[in-house]
Scaffold this motif. Structure first.
Motif, PDB file in Angstrom:
ATOM      1  N   HIS A  65      -3.687  24.833  13.374  1.00  0.00           N
ATOM      2  CA  HIS A  65      -3.307  24.796  14.574  1.00  0.00           C
ATOM      3  C   HIS A  65      -4.212  24.964  15.587  1.00  0.00           C
ATOM      4  CE1 HIS A  65       1.110  24.634  13.137  1.00  0.00           C
ATOM      5  NE2 HIS A  65       1.623  25.119  14.450  1.00  0.00           N
ATOM      6  N   ILE A  99      -2.916  18.426   9.022  1.00  0.00           N
ATOM      7  CA  ILE A  99      -1.865  19.134   9.586  1.00  0.00           C
ATOM      8  C   ILE A  99      -0.986  19.583   8.213  1.00  0.00           C
ATOM      9  CG2 ILE A  99       0.506  18.939  10.887  1.00  0.00           C
ATOM     10  CD1 ILE A  99      -0.744  16.461  12.383  1.00  0.00           C
ATOM     11  N   CYS A 100      -0.394  20.892   8.479  1.00  0.00           N
ATOM     12  CA  CYS A 100       0.239  21.467   7.290  1.00  0.00           C
ATOM     13  C   CYS A 100       1.279  20.594   6.323  1.00  0.00           C
ATOM     14  CB  CYS A 100       0.577  22.851   7.890  1.00  0.00           C
ATOM     15  SG  CYS A 100       1.917  22.639   9.162  1.00  0.00           S
ATOM     16  N   HIS A 101       1.999  19.882   7.524  1.00  0.00           N
ATOM     17  CA  HIS A 101       3.226  19.176   6.664  1.00  0.00           C
ATOM     18  C   HIS A 101       2.689  17.835   6.001  1.00  0.00           C
ATOM     19  CE1 HIS A 101       5.804  21.933   8.788  1.00  0.00           C
ATOM     20  NE2 HIS A 101       5.384  21.332   9.920  1.00  0.00           N
ATOM     21  N   ASP A 120       7.239  27.219   9.671  1.00  0.00           N
ATOM     22  CA  ASP A 120       7.167  26.124  10.736  1.00  0.00           C
ATOM     23  C   ASP A 120       8.442  25.377  10.742  1.00  0.00           C
ATOM     24  OD1 ASP A 120       4.941  25.045  12.205  1.00  0.00           O
ATOM     25  OD2 ASP A 120       6.330  23.292  11.887  1.00  0.00           O
ATOM     26  N   HIS A 122       8.919  22.501  11.923  1.00  0.00           N
ATOM     27  CA  HIS A 122       9.092  20.978  11.407  1.00  0.00           C
ATOM     28  C   HIS A 122       9.113  20.755   9.748  1.00  0.00           C
ATOM     29  CE1 HIS A 122       8.203  20.724  15.680  1.00  0.00           C
ATOM     30  NE2 HIS A 122       9.183  19.629  15.534  1.00  0.00           N
ATOM     31  N   SER A 296      -0.229  14.097  15.513  1.00  0.00           N
ATOM     32  CA  SER A 296       0.907  15.259  15.056  1.00  0.00           C
ATOM     33  C   SER A 296       1.462  14.819  13.927  1.00  0.00           C
ATOM     34  CB  SER A 296       1.885  15.182  16.091  1.00  0.00           C
ATOM     35  OG  SER A 296       3.006  14.172  16.270  1.00  0.00           O
ATOM     36  N   CYS A 297       2.385  15.603  13.457  1.00  0.00           N
ATOM     37  CA  CYS A 297       3.161  15.718  12.168  1.00  0.00           C
ATOM     38  C   CYS A 297       4.237  14.357  12.352  1.00  0.00           C
ATOM     39  CB  CYS A 297       3.552  16.705  11.714  1.00  0.00           C
ATOM     40  SG  CYS A 297       4.549  17.570  12.610  1.00  0.00           S
ATOM     41  N   CYS A 360      -1.048  19.208  20.185  1.00  0.00           N
ATOM     42  CA  CYS A 360       0.477  19.363  20.146  1.00  0.00           C
ATOM     43  C   CYS A 360       0.625  20.861  19.908  1.00  0.00           C
ATOM     44  CB  CYS A 360       0.925  18.695  18.805  1.00  0.00           C
ATOM     45  SG  CYS A 360       2.560  19.010  18.623  1.00  0.00           S
ATOM     46  N   ALA A 361      -0.518  21.452  19.503  1.00  0.00           N
ATOM     47  CA  ALA A 361      -0.128  23.160  19.346  1.00  0.00           C
ATOM     48  C   ALA A 361      -0.223  24.021  20.565  1.00  0.00           C
ATOM     49  CB  ALA A 361      -1.202  23.814  18.369  1.00  0.00           C
ATOM     50  N   ASN A 379       6.307  15.676  19.174  1.00  0.00           N
ATOM     51  CA  ASN A 379       7.981  15.880  18.817  1.00  0.00           C
ATOM     52  C   ASN A 379       8.420  16.980  20.158  1.00  0.00           C
ATOM     53  OD1 ASN A 379       6.764  18.441  17.948  1.00  0.00           O
ATOM     54  ND2 ASN A 379       6.898  17.727  15.900  1.00  0.00           N
ATOM     55  N   ARG A 385       4.300  23.331  26.960  1.00  0.00           N
ATOM     56  CA  ARG A 385       4.022  23.232  25.459  1.00  0.00           C
ATOM     57  C   ARG A 385       2.471  22.833  25.435  1.00  0.00           C
ATOM     58  NH1 ARG A 385       5.674  23.544  19.824  1.00  0.00           N
ATOM     59  NH2 ARG A 385       4.410  22.027  18.936  1.00  0.00           N
TER      60      ARG A 385
HETATM   61  S1  SF4 Z   1       4.620  19.853  15.647  1.00  0.00           S
HETATM   62 FE1  SF4 Z   1       2.611  19.760  16.245  1.00  0.00          FE
HETATM   63  S2  SF4 Z   1       1.797  22.169  16.318  1.00  0.00           S
HETATM   64 FE2  SF4 Z   1       3.685  21.871  15.008  1.00  0.00          FE
HETATM   65  S3  SF4 Z   1       2.988  21.227  12.784  1.00  0.00           S
HETATM   66 FE3  SF4 Z   1       3.466  19.611  13.772  1.00  0.00          FE
HETATM   67  S4  SF4 Z   1       1.454  18.770  14.895  1.00  0.00           S
HETATM   68 FE4  SF4 Z   1       1.399  20.940  14.276  1.00  0.00          FE
END
Ligand code: SF4
Lengths: 420, 169
Positions: A65, A99-101, A120, A122, A296-297, A360-361, A379, A385
């Protein structure tokens, strides 16, 4: 009585025959946390007297993030995460991994039929692979780290059937924005959304991930798609063999069925400050932009970067506009390098940042000043934001974002259609 | 726990998202809860954290807490002394988070009858919100017993401290 995919997965994971409305305690197949939440998770873990992680091989910790850290407070959080990860011997991804996802998927922790939670919202993204996955809070994440279990209310399912061949330069992102616009920000609260229909079936897994990623923008607990050959082929391509999973029964009960025909769909844009404030591009074209974010994810995968590069190739980002490109993972980054996409981005004047959440974060790498306008492939477009509450965020596909970078105003990507 | 208030109502609309409750830029740059709480609701009500008093209620329309899974959202409200959030409906992660940190969340179909500044009392056991200013009472949707038990203990962490195990262990 027939069951939906979600009912089947929660039945399997709880060892009971359950249907929508039942409350179950289920075994978790994998859990993830990132630096936006990790401190609260680790504090709760310690406060609950957690000594061991129930199964380190099922836990992923990611710094994405604010990566690299932009504040001392965050450097401390990162330090705490590293110490926790190494002490408990769980899977850990350092700054720059992605990104984590995306990393959950690439790590092979997501299989069709599995039950996955993470701190999270998402987390619903993994449903594209036929998993039941949903976002939880940090205290619950700590509880899962300790026990490997969590309570769930088995959700009702809304079936969304998407049919029709997508027109040229209209993408899965346009499809999901169109769906969110119609269903509304709370139209699916507490429910699962099952995406199906010929358009979804013919979509690559990458595109499906864009659909399920945004299920939570309608309040849904998860978005889910039945696994098929494409799912297994995709998993195979990242070195993860799987042939498991569930399909909904013919006589499964849905709370609602919504039909969409996308054969005439225009590119779509979500306007400030709501994700469900969606308009066709023709109504928004011409709005000047200051920042363009592609990543982004939702839309930071190789498929998305190819689309953006196709438009940016041989063209230049408009003077006065900054275009920020953030690949979703190191794997995506390397692939983009090999395909020459990064070269195209650099030549066109984009800033390519290290894999991670990027702007995005809303904490670094692209904070908006008052009065500025950003078009983003992410998203959420909530006020503040990405920085100032007086800034505006528009959400669109990578094609629309890239076209807007070239002209400096929100632009229909079909204007950049290349011959042949 | 079973009786809440009396406290004043702070009235908000529909779809109050977690970025409004606590903006991402603060969530990600401030880790001290005292400091963080000063920014609660700032985007839509800049002086909220200074004017709110311990025991007050937040009253909202549909889909309160939509958006991210940040537990800081219910945490800052609890830290400011909010005794409960009363809304027509909640986004699910916020709802779970609030219970897990011990902030009562109350689903009330008539939340729109409550106005800014009304003085309220909530009877969790009896299942209604009493509007002392308007001499009205509104029914609330009862919480499942499993969740009431967590709330009664002041959240999941306190539950574990009291019982030495998680509710499902
Ligand atoms: S929505 Fe944005 S901040 Fe959240 S995990 Fe996806 S890329 Fe990262």
């Amino acid at each position: 009585m027939g069951k939906t995919v979600s009912e089947k997965i929660l039945s399997r994971a709880s060892g009971k025959d359950v249907y929508a409305g039942d409350i179950v305690v289920a075994e978790i197949d994998a859990v993830m946390m990132h630096d936006g939440m990790a401190k609260l998770v680790i504090d709760a873990f310690n406060e609950m007297n957690g000594r061991r992680v129930w199964d380190p091989s099922r836990v992923l910790i990611v710094i994405d993030h604010v990566a690299p850290s932009a504040y001392e407070a965050f450097s401390k959080v990162h330090k705490l995460m590293r110490e926790f990860a190494f002490k408990h011997n769980v899977k850990f991804r350092e700054v720059g991994s992605g990104i984590c996802h995306q990393l959950m998927i690439e790590s092979g922790l997501v299989s069709p039929g599995s039950l996955i939670v993470a701190s999270d919202s998402h987390t619903c993204t993994y449903g594209a692979l036929g998993a039941f996955s949903t976002g939880i809070g940090s205290t619950e994440t700590a509880a899962v780290l300790i026990s490997g279990k969590l309570w769930f209310k088995v959700p009702e399912t809304i079936r969304v059937i998407v049919d029709g061949k997508l027109p040229l330069m209209v993408y899965p992102k346009d499809v999901i924005l169109n769906i969110v616009g119609r269903v509304g920000a709370d139209g699916a609260t507490y429910k699962a959304i099952e995406f199906t229909g010929s358009t979804v079936k013919s979509m690559d897994v990458e595109g499906r991930l864009t659909l399920t990623n945004m299920a939570v923008e309608m309040g849904a607990k998860t978005g889910i798609i039945e696994p098929d050959e494409k799912t297994y082929a995709f998993l195979g391509s990242i070195g993860h063999k799987a042939d498991s999973g569930f399909r909904s029964d013919e006589d499964a009960e849905y709370s609602e069925t919504l039909k969409f025909d996308v054969s005439d769909l225009e590119p779509q844009v979500a306007c400030p400050h709501r994700v469900d404030n969606v308009k066709p591009i023709s109504e928004v074209e011409g709005k000047e932009v200051d920042q363009v974010f592609i990543g982004s994810c939702t839309n930071g995968r190789i498929y998305d970067l190819r689309v953006a590069a196709e438009i940016l190739k041989g063209r230049h980002v408009k003077r006065g506009v900054r275009a920020i490109i953030v690949p979703a993972s190191r794997r995506v980054y390397r692939q983009a390098l090999m395909e020459g996409l990064i070269q195209i981005f650099i030549d066109s004047g984009c800033a390519v940042c290290n894999p991670g959440c990027g702007p995005c974060a809303g904490a670094h790498q692209g904070i908006l000043a008052p009065g500025e306008v950003c078009i983003s492939t992410s998203n959420r477009n909530f006020k503040a934001r990405m920085g100032s509450p007086e800034a505006e965020i528009y959400l669109a596909s990578p094609a629309t974002a890239a076209a807007s970078a070239v002209t400096g105003e929100i632009t229909d990507p079909r204007r950049f259609m290349r011959e042949g | 726990m079973e009786m809440l208030g009396p406290g004043r109502a702070w009235k908000f609309g529909d779809d109050i998202n977690t970025d409004y409750i606590i903006a991402g830029k603060y969530k990600l740059s401030i880790t001290d809860i005292n400091e963080l709480s000063k920014h609660a609701m700032e985007t839509i009500m800049p002086d909220f954290s200074r004017r709110v008093r311990k025991g007050d209620f937040i009253v909202a329309g549909r889909n309160f807490g939509c958006g991210s899974s940040r537990e800081q959202a219910p945490l800052v409200l609890k830290h400011l002394g909010i005794s409960a959030v009363i809304a027509r409906s909640f986004a699910r992660i916020f709802y779970r988070n609030a219970i897990n940190i011990g902030l009562p969340v109350i689903e009330c179909a008539e939340s729109d009858r409550i106005m800014q500044g009304d003085v309220l009392e909530v009877d969790m056991e009896g299942g209604y919100v009493k509007n002392l200013s308007r001499k009205e009472a509104y029914k609330i949707r009862p919480l499942p017993p499993e969740l009431r038990e967590i709330l009664r203990n002041g959240g999941l962490v306190n539950y574990v401290k009291a019982h030495g195990r998680l509710p499902w262990q």
